[in-house]
Design a protein around this motif. Structure first.
Motif, PDB file in Angstrom:
ATOM      1  N   VAL A   1       0.829  -1.212   0.000  1.00 19.24           N
ATOM      2  CA  VAL A   1       0.000   0.000   0.000  1.00 19.24           C
ATOM      3  C   VAL A   1       0.864   1.262   0.000  1.00 19.24           C
ATOM      4  N   MET A   2       1.844   1.332   0.889  1.00 19.08           N
ATOM      5  CA  MET A   2       2.693   2.528   0.982  1.00 19.08           C
ATOM      6  C   MET A   2       3.481   2.742  -0.315  1.00 19.08           C
TER       7      MET A   2
ATOM      8  N   LYS B   1       8.555   8.632   8.475  1.00 19.16           N
ATOM      9  CA  LYS B   1       8.589   8.181   7.075  1.00 19.16           C
ATOM     10  C   LYS B   1       7.683   6.974   6.833  1.00 19.16           C
ATOM     11  N   PHE B   2       7.241   6.323   7.918  1.00 19.33           N
ATOM     12  CA  PHE B   2       6.357   5.171   7.732  1.00 19.33           C
ATOM     13  C   PHE B   2       4.864   5.538   7.793  1.00 19.33           C
ATOM     14  N   PHE B   3       4.576   6.851   7.994  1.00 19.30           N
ATOM     15  CA  PHE B   3       3.162   7.280   7.935  1.00 19.30           C
ATOM     16  C   PHE B   3       2.720   7.382   6.486  1.00 19.30           C
ATOM     17  N   ARG B   4       1.463   7.061   6.221  1.00 17.46           N
ATOM     18  CA  ARG B   4       0.932   7.120   4.855  1.00 17.46           C
ATOM     19  C   ARG B   4       0.184   8.432   4.633  1.00 17.46           C
ATOM     20  N   PRO B   5       0.160   8.927   3.394  1.00 19.61           N
ATOM     21  CA  PRO B   5      -0.564  10.184   3.125  1.00 19.61           C
ATOM     22  C   PRO B   5      -2.042  10.089   3.512  1.00 19.61           C
ATOM     23  N   THR B   6      -2.641   8.922   3.267  1.00 21.23           N
ATOM     24  CA  THR B   6      -4.010   8.659   3.748  1.00 21.23           C
ATOM     25  C   THR B   6      -3.997   7.250   4.317  1.00 21.23           C
TER      26      THR B   6
ATOM     27  N   LEU C   1     -10.265 -10.473   0.707  1.00 31.09           N
ATOM     28  CA  LEU C   1      -9.517 -11.023   1.838  1.00 31.09           C
ATOM     29  C   LEU C   1      -8.978  -9.911   2.726  1.00 31.09           C
ATOM     30  N   PHE C   2      -9.151 -10.097   4.013  1.00 33.20           N
ATOM     31  CA  PHE C   2      -8.549  -9.200   4.993  1.00 33.20           C
ATOM     32  C   PHE C   2      -7.091  -9.653   5.191  1.00 33.20           C
ATOM     33  N   ASN C   3      -6.316  -8.829   5.904  1.00 31.60           N
ATOM     34  CA  ASN C   3      -4.863  -9.102   6.023  1.00 31.60           C
ATOM     35  C   ASN C   3      -4.599 -10.525   6.481  1.00 31.60           C
ATOM     36  N   HIS C   4      -3.665 -11.165   5.798  1.00 33.13           N
ATOM     37  CA  HIS C   4      -3.233 -12.482   6.246  1.00 33.13           C
ATOM     38  C   HIS C   4      -1.722 -12.573   6.113  1.00 33.13           C
ATOM     39  N   GLU C   5      -1.149 -13.195   7.101  1.00 36.36           N
ATOM     40  CA  GLU C   5       0.291 -13.129   7.332  1.00 36.36           C
ATOM     41  C   GLU C   5       0.835 -14.540   7.501  1.00 36.36           C
ATOM     42  N   SER C   6       2.143 -14.641   7.621  1.00 37.14           N
ATOM     43  CA  SER C   6       2.775 -15.958   7.788  1.00 37.14           C
ATOM     44  C   SER C   6       4.281 -15.724   7.863  1.00 37.14           C
ATOM     45  N   PRO C   7       5.036 -16.773   8.136  1.00 37.40           N
ATOM     46  CA  PRO C   7       6.497 -16.615   8.067  1.00 37.40           C
ATOM     47  C   PRO C   7       6.971 -16.225   6.664  1.00 37.40           C
ATOM     48  N   ARG C   8       6.132 -16.443   5.646  1.00 38.59           N
ATOM     49  CA  ARG C   8       6.538 -16.089   4.270  1.00 38.59           C
ATOM     50  C   ARG C   8       6.079 -14.688   3.867  1.00 38.59           C
ATOM     51  N   ARG C   9       5.535 -13.921   4.775  1.00 39.77           N
ATOM     52  CA  ARG C   9       5.076 -12.566   4.476  1.00 39.77           C
ATOM     53  C   ARG C   9       6.268 -11.724   4.022  1.00 39.77           C
ATOM     54  N   GLY C  10       6.029 -10.841   3.053  1.00 38.10           N
ATOM     55  CA  GLY C  10       7.087  -9.934   2.591  1.00 38.10           C
ATOM     56  C   GLY C  10       7.651  -9.148   3.766  1.00 38.10           C
ATOM     57  N   GLU C  11       8.962  -8.874   3.707  1.00 34.88           N
ATOM     58  CA  GLU C  11       9.676  -8.314   4.868  1.00 34.88           C
ATOM     59  C   GLU C  11       9.257  -6.891   5.231  1.00 34.88           C
ATOM     60  N   ASN C  12       8.630  -6.160   4.295  1.00 32.26           N
ATOM     61  CA  ASN C  12       8.279  -4.773   4.649  1.00 32.26           C
ATOM     62  C   ASN C  12       6.788  -4.556   4.934  1.00 32.26           C
ATOM     63  N   PHE C  13       6.048  -5.630   5.171  1.00 37.96           N
ATOM     64  CA  PHE C  13       4.704  -5.475   5.736  1.00 37.96           C
ATOM     65  C   PHE C  13       4.868  -5.466   7.253  1.00 37.96           C
ATOM     66  N   VAL C  14       3.917  -4.833   7.950  1.00 39.84           N
ATOM     67  CA  VAL C  14       4.216  -4.495   9.345  1.00 39.84           C
ATOM     68  C   VAL C  14       4.459  -5.721  10.234  1.00 39.84           C
TER      69      VAL C  14
ATOM     70  N   SER D   1      -5.874   4.584  -1.145  1.00 36.92           N
ATOM     71  CA  SER D   1      -4.507   4.561  -1.680  1.00 36.92           C
ATOM     72  C   SER D   1      -4.576   4.226  -3.160  1.00 36.92           C
ATOM     73  N   PRO D   2      -3.510   4.546  -3.903  1.00 39.53           N
ATOM     74  CA  PRO D   2      -3.483   4.138  -5.315  1.00 39.53           C
ATOM     75  C   PRO D   2      -3.658   2.626  -5.451  1.00 39.53           C
ATOM     76  N   TYR D   3      -3.115   1.865  -4.507  1.00 38.17           N
ATOM     77  CA  TYR D   3      -3.289   0.408  -4.527  1.00 38.17           C
ATOM     78  C   TYR D   3      -4.779   0.063  -4.445  1.00 38.17           C
ATOM     79  N   ALA D   4      -5.455   0.642  -3.472  1.00 39.39           N
ATOM     80  CA  ALA D   4      -6.876   0.315  -3.275  1.00 39.39           C
ATOM     81  C   ALA D   4      -7.713   0.782  -4.469  1.00 39.39           C
ATOM     82  N   CYS D   5      -7.347   1.934  -5.054  1.00 44.85           N
ATOM     83  CA  CYS D   5      -8.093   2.414  -6.231  1.00 44.85           C
ATOM     84  C   CYS D   5      -7.917   1.445  -7.398  1.00 44.85           C
ATOM     85  N   ALA D   6      -6.712   0.930  -7.574  1.00 48.40           N
ATOM     86  CA  ALA D   6      -6.463  -0.034  -8.655  1.00 48.40           C
ATOM     87  C   ALA D   6      -7.245  -1.321  -8.398  1.00 48.40           C
ATOM     88  N   LYS D   7      -7.259  -1.759  -7.136  1.00 47.55           N
ATOM     89  CA  LYS D   7      -7.992  -2.982  -6.801  1.00 47.55           C
ATOM     90  C   LYS D   7      -9.510  -2.778  -6.906  1.00 47.55           C
ATOM     91  N   LEU D   8      -9.943  -1.529  -6.762  1.00 45.89           N
ATOM     92  CA  LEU D   8     -11.377  -1.240  -6.922  1.00 45.89           C
ATOM     93  C   LEU D   8     -11.792  -1.486  -8.381  1.00 45.89           C
TER      94      LEU D   8
END
Ligand code: NDP
Ligand code: GDR
Length: 356
Positions: free
Chosen positions: A98-99, A306-311, A190-203, A161-168
């Protein structure tokens, strides 16, 4: 091609990602022939699916076959679909951060929005619109500045976010192709789903990696953005089963998949630190808030603007009753078990390879 109900051939876009890797495992176990589209990169990007090669040492392929392609390249999509004649297509490929979408908004639209219609049109070009079952990776980010809590299939969308607009766009083009061409096409919201394989820059993964490093004396402090954001976090393994279940129904439809529990980023941090025996005490407010070790007073968490999002999307909480009632899906992994799974994995990873 003659219809053969026994053929089970799945094509996964985004097979190298978190969900793609679990879905490929899941479908192989069910006896599918699994094909995946991978992007050409300057180094291998197949770490998450390495174990699914027939011979991982020399990348020899068995029941999982990989094809070069890209969501921005229609001809590659047509070539793969025409060659393998899939019975099910799972569209998971996306610029999914998203960021990052605020920085590469046009590219995000190319892949996450136009990419979906390219794939749908590729199916039609290959004459498979009546036989293929199509899953699209839609998202709770569509709810954005949520109009109600919890969110279900009827909750209005308000992307942030631009991501959410594209997914819309993708959500609606899937609905439109279903209605216009009678395609078996589903959106999994799908709501957020995580795991040991989650990308390293998701929270979540950033938190578990950093805490593992802090615990092993490899890092001093964890820097985060908005600690108050609330998310409905489940385990990716549970969620890929829901994708498959949607395509096994008699009618195509759109479904929310979620745990029905929401937690703040702060709670995730607290529980993950508890796992290595540290209690966090919060002090200060806003950007000056810090998390300290309750015993030693050491600052372990601080805010970096720097980790805050514009919206921002403040609160997500999903109501997946429709999926539960229709096909009996429910999550099996609790929030605490999810944190434990990720912490165990990152503690092991960081002790073996501190540079990981
Ligand atoms: P990841 O970021 O882990 O994986 C994304 C995948 O898409 C990777 O395989 C990536 O390839 C591929 N990809 C990116 N751009 C392109 C492109 N231009 N052409 C072809 N492939 C591309 O995401 P997740 O596995 O977490 O998520 C899967 C899908 O589900 C995504 O669409 C995401 O937006 C959506 N989603 C995810 C949720 C979650 O909580 N995880 C929740 C709701 C929706 P490479 O490895 O080369 O980068
Ligand atoms: P999200 O996931 O935006 O929900 O999208 P992410 O883990 O990136 O953020 C969750 C929340 O945590 C806050 N946050 C931080 N986020 C990141 N990445 N890094 C930080 O340092 C940090 N500090 C606080 C964020 O502001 C946010 O509120 C994920 C993706 O998988 C999407 O593809 C998917 O569609 C949605 O989940 C559902």
């Amino acid at each position: 091609m003659a219809t053969d109900d026994s053929r089970r051939v799945a094509l996964i876009t985004g097979i190298t990602g978190q969900d793609g890797s679990y879905l490929a495992e899941f479908l192989l176990e069910k006896g599918y022939h699994v094909h995946g589209i991978i992007r050409r990169a300057s180094s291998f990007n197949t770490a998450r699916i390495q174990h699914l090669y027939e011979d991982p040492k020399c990348h020899r392929q068995g029941k999982m076959k990989l094809h070069y392609g890209d969501m921005t390249d229609s001809s590659s999509l047509i070539k793969v679909i025409s060659a393998i004649q899939p019975t099910e297509i799972y569209n998971l490929a996306a610029q999914s951060h998203v960021m990052v979408s605020f920085e590469v908004s046009e590219y995000t639209a190319e892949v996450d929005a136009v990419g979906t219609v390219r794939l749908l049109d590729a199916i039609r070009t290959c004459g498979l619109e009546k036989s293929v079952k199509f899953y699209h990776a839609s998202t709770s980010e569509l709810y954005g500045k949520a109009k109600e809590v919890p969110q279900n299939e009827k909750t209005p969308f308000y992307p942030r976010s631009p991501y959410a607009c594209a997914k819309l766009y993708s959500f609606w083009i899937v609905v439109n192709y279903r209605e216009a061409y009678n395609m078996f096409a589903c959106n999994g919201i799908l709501f957020n789903h995580e795991s040991p394989r989650r990308g390293e820059n998701f929270v979540t993964r950033k938190v578990t990696r950093s805490i593992a490093k802090i615990h092993l004396g490899l890092q001093d402090v964890l820097e985060l953005g908005n600690l108050d954001a609330k998310r409905d976090w489940g385990h990716a393994k549970d969620y890929v089963e829901a994708m498959w279940l949607m395509l096994q129904q008699t009618q195509p439809d759109d479904y929310v998949i979620a745990t029905g529990e929401t937690h703040t980023v702060k709670e995730f941090v607290e529980i993950a630190f508890q796992y290595v025996g540290r209690t966090i005490k919060w002090q200060g407010e806003g950007v000056n808030e810090t998390g300290q070790d309750a015993q030693t007073g050491q600052t372990l968490v601080r805010i970096n603007r720097k980790f805050f999002r514009p919206t921002e999307v403040d609160v997500l909480l999903g109501d997946s009753s429709k999926a539960r009632n229709k096909f009996g899906w429910k999550p099996t992994v609790t929030f605490k078990e999810l944190v434990k799974d990720m912490m165990d994995s990152d503690l092991e990873l960081m002790s073996k390879n501190p540079n990981a």
